[in-house]
Design an enzyme around this catalytic site. Structure first.
Site, short mmCIF file in Angstrom:
data_model
loop_
_atom_site.label_atom_id
_atom_site.label_comp_id
_atom_site.label_asym_id
_atom_site.label_seq_id
_atom_site.Cartn_x
_atom_site.Cartn_y
_atom_site.Cartn_z
N HIS A 55 0.83 -1.18 0.00
CA HIS A 55 0.05 0.16 -0.06
C HIS A 55 0.88 1.36 0.00
O HIS A 55 1.97 1.11 0.22
CB HIS A 55 -0.97 -0.14 1.11
N GLU A 57 1.10 3.49 2.05
CA GLU A 57 1.99 3.89 3.36
C GLU A 57 3.44 3.25 3.47
O GLU A 57 4.14 3.50 4.10
CB GLU A 57 1.07 3.79 4.58
N GLY A 301 -21.71 3.37 -29.36
CA GLY A 301 -22.36 4.60 -29.91
C GLY A 301 -23.71 4.85 -29.40
O GLY A 301 -24.03 4.56 -28.24
#
Length: 367
Positions: A55, A57, A301
């Site tokens: 992570h 941190e 589309g």
């Protein structure tokens, strides 16, 4: 010297900039950034790069080393407190001796919200939450929706003329908008976990649907294809990334066509059809949610756009208007389907407008 609140905002802005580097790479985890500051200078920083990896941190703590002791950690999302594929970040911060943690937002998961902050406080770490909260909340909005509803966040993008046409009578659409708008679309692709189009777009334009440059990003290419019309020689099946292509077919699709897609390395999902023959958008989104897809960019589309809007499944609109007029009855409208009476028109709130080169860009959300 910056006041405390001003300094907190400035460091959190840096953490948010780092977090954005991970957009499109972390599914089903959210993008997160972290900055460690001690004595008014950065001693470590990082961002979450992929699910299952360290992570943000942890990257910041590794960069800081012993300088993390007594530092303030600025994190765009409440540090995790549970064992998953990686150990809890709260324990890593406590073990490193971080003195203060500033989180932008709490974890949106009701099972985890506030738990990490409480764990830090219990260990004697000073905690603050809410700095740059609006920006951080917007960043993880797709993750929050997926956590709470197990459905991805859907952005409907359309590029059209001032009179609302996406192609001329012959189907030509390249290029209605200019380079500035197309650059924004490439950035939107890079942020997304999946790009959604209809089979007609693949047959007509043969797009790759990958962001340029990819920078390691391989979003799912999702093709709405009730009858299995996607050519087996199309780029989405032959460009080396077919494993990230999903062909959504209807129950009546020829099994031989589905098998041809599978031989190319693609995935095939049989999606329920509605009374009008179109595939159920809600059933498709449920399937994508089970794949851990957080953010879907729909590039059309007209009939796919109509399906999304009819199902109230577009969480955000991103429309580009080029200063051109096509006119006539045969040019392709931006949104197909049967249309609505004025008193039943769908309502949207415009949240942002800006110039994208010579074109006008508009973001809007349902009222």
């Amino acid at each position: 010297m910056l006041a405390s609140g001003t300094a907190d905002s400035a460091w959190m802005a840096r953490a948010l900039a780092l977090a954005r580097r991970g957009e499109g790479l972390t599914r089903p985890n959210p993008p997160v950034g972290a900055v460690l500051v001690r004595g008014g200078r950065v001693v470590g920083e990082g961002w979450h790069r992929r699910a299952g990896g360290p992570h943000a941190e942890v990257f910041a703590l590794r960069a800081a080393g012993s300088s993390a002791r007594g530092a303030t950690a600025y994190v765009t999302l409440e540090p995790c407190s549970t064992h998953g594929r990686t150990p809890p970040c709260t324990e890593a911060l406590i073990g490193a001796g971080v003195a203060r943690v500033v989180a932008a937002v709490r974890d949106p998961n009701p099972l985890h919200a506030g738990r990490g902050l409480r764990r830090l406080r219990a260990a004697g770490v000073e905690v603050a939450c809410g700095v740059c909260g609006a920006e951080a909340g917007a960043l993880i909005e797709p993750f929050a929706q997926w956590i709470l509803r197990r459905e991805p966040w859907v952005v409907l993008k359309l590029a059209m003329t001032l009179d609302g046409r996406i192609a001329d009578a012959d189907g030509a659409s390249r290029w209605i908008t200019g380079a500035g708008a197309r650059a924004i679309v490439q950035a939107e692709r890079a942020r997304s976990d999946a790009i959604l189009v209809g089979a007609g777009t693949v047959v007509r334009d043969n797009p790759s649907l990958l962001p340029r440059p990819t920078r390691g990003r391989r979003p799912w290419r999702v093709i709405l294809d009730p009858r299995g019309r996607t050519p087996v020689a199309s780029k989405v099946l032959c460009d080396g990334a077919a494993a990230q292509t999903l062909i959504a077919v209807g129950p009546d699709c020829d099994p031989a066509r589905a098998m041809a897609f599978l031989r190319r390395g693609a995935s095939v999902a049989v999606i329920d059809s509605q009374a009008d023959g179109r595939l159920s958008i809600r059933a498709l989104l449920d399937h994508l949610g089970r794949l851990g897809i957080l953010r879907v960019l729909c590039e059309g589309g007209a009939e796919v756009a109509a399906s999304l809007l009819d199902a109230r499944a577009a969480d955000e609109l991103l429309f580009f208007y080029a200063p051109r007029i096509l006119g006539g009855r045969s040019a392709v409208p931006a949104v197909g389907g049967a249309g609505r009476r004025l008193d039943a028109a769908l309502g949207y709130r415009i949240t942002e407008t800006w110039m994208a080169g010579g074109d006008v860009a508009v973001r809007a959300r349902p009222e």
